[in-house]
Scaffold this motif. Structure first.
Motif, PDB file in Angstrom:
ATOM      1  N   LEU A  14       0.825  -1.211   0.000  1.00  0.00           N
ATOM      2  CA  LEU A  14       0.000   0.000   0.000  1.00  0.00           C
ATOM      3  C   LEU A  14       0.856   1.257   0.000  1.00  0.00           C
ATOM      4  N   ALA A  15       1.989   1.217   0.730  1.00  0.00           N
ATOM      5  CA  ALA A  15       2.861   2.391   0.835  1.00  0.00           C
ATOM      6  C   ALA A  15       3.412   2.810  -0.520  1.00  0.00           C
ATOM      7  N   LEU A  16       3.802   1.848  -1.341  1.00  0.00           N
ATOM      8  CA  LEU A  16       4.363   2.178  -2.654  1.00  0.00           C
ATOM      9  C   LEU A  16       3.328   2.870  -3.538  1.00  0.00           C
ATOM     10  N   GLY A  17       2.101   2.340  -3.513  1.00  0.00           N
ATOM     11  CA  GLY A  17       1.047   2.973  -4.300  1.00  0.00           C
ATOM     12  C   GLY A  17       0.745   4.378  -3.819  1.00  0.00           C
ATOM     13  N   ILE A  18       0.648   4.561  -2.511  1.00  0.00           N
ATOM     14  CA  ILE A  18       0.351   5.877  -1.942  1.00  0.00           C
ATOM     15  C   ILE A  18       1.499   6.849  -2.192  1.00  0.00           C
ATOM     16  N   ALA A  19       2.743   6.375  -2.072  1.00  0.00           N
ATOM     17  CA  ALA A  19       3.907   7.236  -2.325  1.00  0.00           C
ATOM     18  C   ALA A  19       3.917   7.726  -3.765  1.00  0.00           C
ATOM     19  N   LEU A  20       3.542   6.840  -4.691  1.00  0.00           N
ATOM     20  CA  LEU A  20       3.504   7.249  -6.093  1.00  0.00           C
ATOM     21  C   LEU A  20       2.434   8.305  -6.333  1.00  0.00           C
ATOM     22  N   VAL A  21       1.286   8.141  -5.683  1.00  0.00           N
ATOM     23  CA  VAL A  21       0.214   9.137  -5.820  1.00  0.00           C
ATOM     24  C   VAL A  21       0.673  10.493  -5.286  1.00  0.00           C
ATOM     25  N   ILE A  22       1.327  10.508  -4.131  1.00  0.00           N
ATOM     26  CA  ILE A  22       1.813  11.767  -3.553  1.00  0.00           C
ATOM     27  C   ILE A  22       2.836  12.413  -4.476  1.00  0.00           C
ATOM     28  N   THR A  23       3.760  11.608  -5.008  1.00  0.00           N
ATOM     29  CA  THR A  23       4.806  12.144  -5.884  1.00  0.00           C
ATOM     30  C   THR A  23       4.207  12.747  -7.145  1.00  0.00           C
ATOM     31  N   VAL A  24       3.279  12.004  -7.767  1.00  0.00           N
ATOM     32  CA  VAL A  24       2.661  12.500  -9.007  1.00  0.00           C
ATOM     33  C   VAL A  24       1.862  13.765  -8.736  1.00  0.00           C
ATOM     34  N   ASN A  25       1.105  13.792  -7.640  1.00  0.00           N
ATOM     35  CA  ASN A  25       0.311  14.982  -7.313  1.00  0.00           C
ATOM     36  C   ASN A  25       1.192  16.183  -7.021  1.00  0.00           C
ATOM     37  N   SER A  26       2.285  15.972  -6.295  1.00  0.00           N
ATOM     38  CA  SER A  26       3.174  17.088  -5.959  1.00  0.00           C
ATOM     39  C   SER A  26       3.899  17.610  -7.193  1.00  0.00           C
ATOM     40  N   VAL A  27       4.328  16.703  -8.069  1.00  0.00           N
ATOM     41  CA  VAL A  27       4.994  17.137  -9.302  1.00  0.00           C
ATOM     42  C   VAL A  27       4.008  17.871 -10.203  1.00  0.00           C
ATOM     43  N   SER A  28       2.770  17.370 -10.282  1.00  0.00           N
ATOM     44  CA  SER A  28       1.749  18.054 -11.075  1.00  0.00           C
ATOM     45  C   SER A  28       1.482  19.451 -10.537  1.00  0.00           C
ATOM     46  N   ALA A  29       1.443  19.571  -9.193  1.00  0.00           N
ATOM     47  CA  ALA A  29       1.261  20.897  -8.586  1.00  0.00           C
ATOM     48  C   ALA A  29       2.434  21.803  -8.923  1.00  0.00           C
ATOM     49  N   GLY A  30       3.648  21.233  -8.940  1.00  0.00           N
ATOM     50  CA  GLY A  30       4.825  22.011  -9.326  1.00  0.00           C
ATOM     51  C   GLY A  30       4.749  22.465 -10.769  1.00  0.00           C
ATOM     52  N   MET A  31       4.243  21.590 -11.648  1.00  0.00           N
ATOM     53  CA  MET A  31       4.065  21.962 -13.057  1.00  0.00           C
ATOM     54  C   MET A  31       3.088  23.122 -13.187  1.00  0.00           C
ATOM     55  N   GLN A  32       2.004  23.036 -12.426  1.00  0.00           N
ATOM     56  CA  GLN A  32       0.999  24.091 -12.484  1.00  0.00           C
ATOM     57  C   GLN A  32       1.570  25.412 -11.987  1.00  0.00           C
ATOM     58  N   GLN A  33       2.345  25.360 -10.901  1.00  0.00           N
ATOM     59  CA  GLN A  33       2.976  26.584 -10.396  1.00  0.00           C
ATOM     60  C   GLN A  33       3.947  27.160 -11.409  1.00  0.00           C
TER      61      GLN A  33
END
Length: 486
Positions: free
Chosen positions: A24-43
């Motif tokens: 579960l941790a690997l899946g959740i970590a990937l979601v956090i990473t993708v969301n944070s990078v996407s937020a960085g792209m938007q910024q």
């Protein structure tokens, strides 16, 4: 009783619990990473767009450039006195409006009165082509030629005069000028720049012959505060130097709007109207309202301009949005299934335990609650590990700060595009159809919403695994425990 038994069972099965939690941790970590990078792209994209808009600008109103009329008078024309000697330098300026057709200044008030508009400010974008140099007059010399002629076969004559030497040496310099409404500088071309030397305009200088130069243009041409800038024979005192807050501005000279209108022979005219909406969520509605009530204008928002951003920033953004999203979903589904299967498998190995508990009087719902409780704890443990891994990945991205390139091209066939004068508004970019390249450092910010999403996914994963395992456990009978005894 429930808590004591739960703690004892998890302690006995540490390896199994850790395997489920790590999945579960690997899946959740990937979601956090993708969301944070996407937020960085938007910024990063917002940073690029803010460098083109005036600070706080939500949209711009312009009018598309008309098709060339073919009239020779519309073409740049420079008149020089060719009889002057080479000792006298000659100079001529050609001032033209750019960024689309001009609009009446009264339209600024009309736009500001539209529903949903907080404020509107007009600006005039000019392009100045300066040609200076000198002519050198040539000298006419006659040549004597010998040729056969007459009865004696000999003769002489003087040939036609020939001009020798002479010529011209001229330098061509082009720069952009933006007319600023000095009474409303919170919007417009100067809003995204900071005065680093000298001072900006005051409301009392609406008709004064003063100028603010971009720092790069001033350095290139050796201007400083107090210098005199001459355009088309008019002298302007430099009162300040401006540095863009982000990226490189393409505006070189800022003048009070009335001075720019006089210089460009565009009295009571503007090329761009910068608009700020009362609610940033209603920008699309305000755009429709302006287009409906003020015909013949082009309204462009940041969403429209975003389509013109290309380069590695756009590629990475698309990758994070599309591939990253589906990859996260796939990994989460796989993690949930693995957790469910492992929980179900663990229940199968606990036949004797659950059969005995039922023989002692435990109802099926109590057995199910026990399995679900263990699964939720595993899910929360996986969520904690996933959040730690995700935060670590996001921090690594921010620490490395990979450079992304954003190329800003034309918004399409609307002539003036966004209608702004270069750095203050995107119209200068679109009007010239040239791409301005900006380097952006990527960051990966993690929001509270992303953390809450991770916790929700952890609990969901635990419930899914617990539901499958609990269903399996509830179907066991006391007789199963006796059959499992060897």
């Amino acid at each position: 009783m429930f808590g004591i038994y739960l703690k004892r069972e998890l302690s006995r099965r540490k390896k199994a619990a850790l395997v489920i939690a790590m999945g579960l941790a690997l899946g959740i970590a990937l979601v956090i990473t993708v969301n944070s990078v996407s937020a960085g792209m938007q910024q990063a994209q917002e940073k690029v767009l803010k460098s083109l808009y005036g600070l706080g600008t939500d949209m711009t109103v312009t009018k598309a450039q008309a098709a060339p009329s073919g009239n020779a008078s519309d073409r740049p024309k420079f008149d020089f006195d060719a009889k002057s000697s080479g000792s006298k330098e000659q100079s001529s300026d050609r001032v033209m409006t750019q960024g689309g057709q001009t609009l009446k200044s009264s339209l600024v008030t009309e736009v500001a009165a539209q529903k949903g508009v907080s404020s509107a400010v007009g600006s005039l974008s000019l392009n100045v082509v300066k040609v200076n140099g000198s002519f050198t007059q040539g000298k006419a010399k006659s040549s004597t030629s010998n040729s056969q002629g007459g009865p004696g076969g000999q003769g002489g004559g003087t040939g036609a005069p020939q001009v020798q030497g002479g010529g011209a040496s001229f330098d061509v310099n082009s720069y952009s000028v933006a007319g600023v409404d000095v009474s409303h500088q919170e919007l417009g071309p100067l809003a995204t720049s900071k005065i680093t030397t000298g001072k900006t305009f005051t409301a009392a200088q609406s008709s004064s012959k003063v100028a603010v130069l971009s720092k790069s243009y001033a350095k290139e041409n050796k201007y400083k505060v107090g210098s005199t800038l001459k355009i088309s024979g008019k002298k302007y005192k430099v009162i300040g130097l401006a540095t863009p807050d982000s990226s490189e501005s393409t505006t070189d000279v800022y003048l009070p709007l009335k001075q720019a209108q006089t210089l460009g022979d565009a009295k009571n005219k503007v090329t761009t109207i910068y608009v700020k909406a009362t609610d940033s969520k209603q920008i699309a509605t305000v755009k429709t309202t302006i287009q409906k009530n003020i015909s013949g204008t082009t309204v462009t928002t940041s969403a429209d301009l975003a389509d013109t951003v290309s380069g590695s920033l756009s590629t990475a953004s698309n990758l994070a949005t599309n591939v990253g999203k589906w990859l996260s979903i796939a990994v989460l589904v796989a993690a949930f299934l693995v957790a469910a299967l492992l929980t179900s498998s663990a229940v199968s190995r606990r036949v004797r335990e659950f059969g005995t508990l039922k023989a002692l009087g435990w109802p099926s719902r109590k057995v199910t609650r026990q399995v679900v409780g263990e699964s939720i704890v595993n899910g929360l443990l996986g969520g904690a590990l996933g959040i730690a891994l995700g935060l670590g990945a996001a921090y690594t991205v921010t620490a490395i700060s990979p450079k992304l390139t954003a190329e800003l091209g034309s918004t399409g066939g609307n002539g003036g595009g966004m209608g702004g004068p270069g750095g203050g508004g995107p119209g200068g970019q679109a009007a010239s159809a040239a791409k301005n390249t900006i380097d952006i450092a990527l960051s990966a910010p993690v929001s509270v919403t992303t953390i809450a999403l991770a916790v929700g996914l952890a609990v969901t994963g635990g419930l899914i695994a617990g539901a499958m395992g609990g269903w399996r456990a509830s179907r066991m009978r006391p007789a199963d425990a006796l059959r499992s005894v060897s």
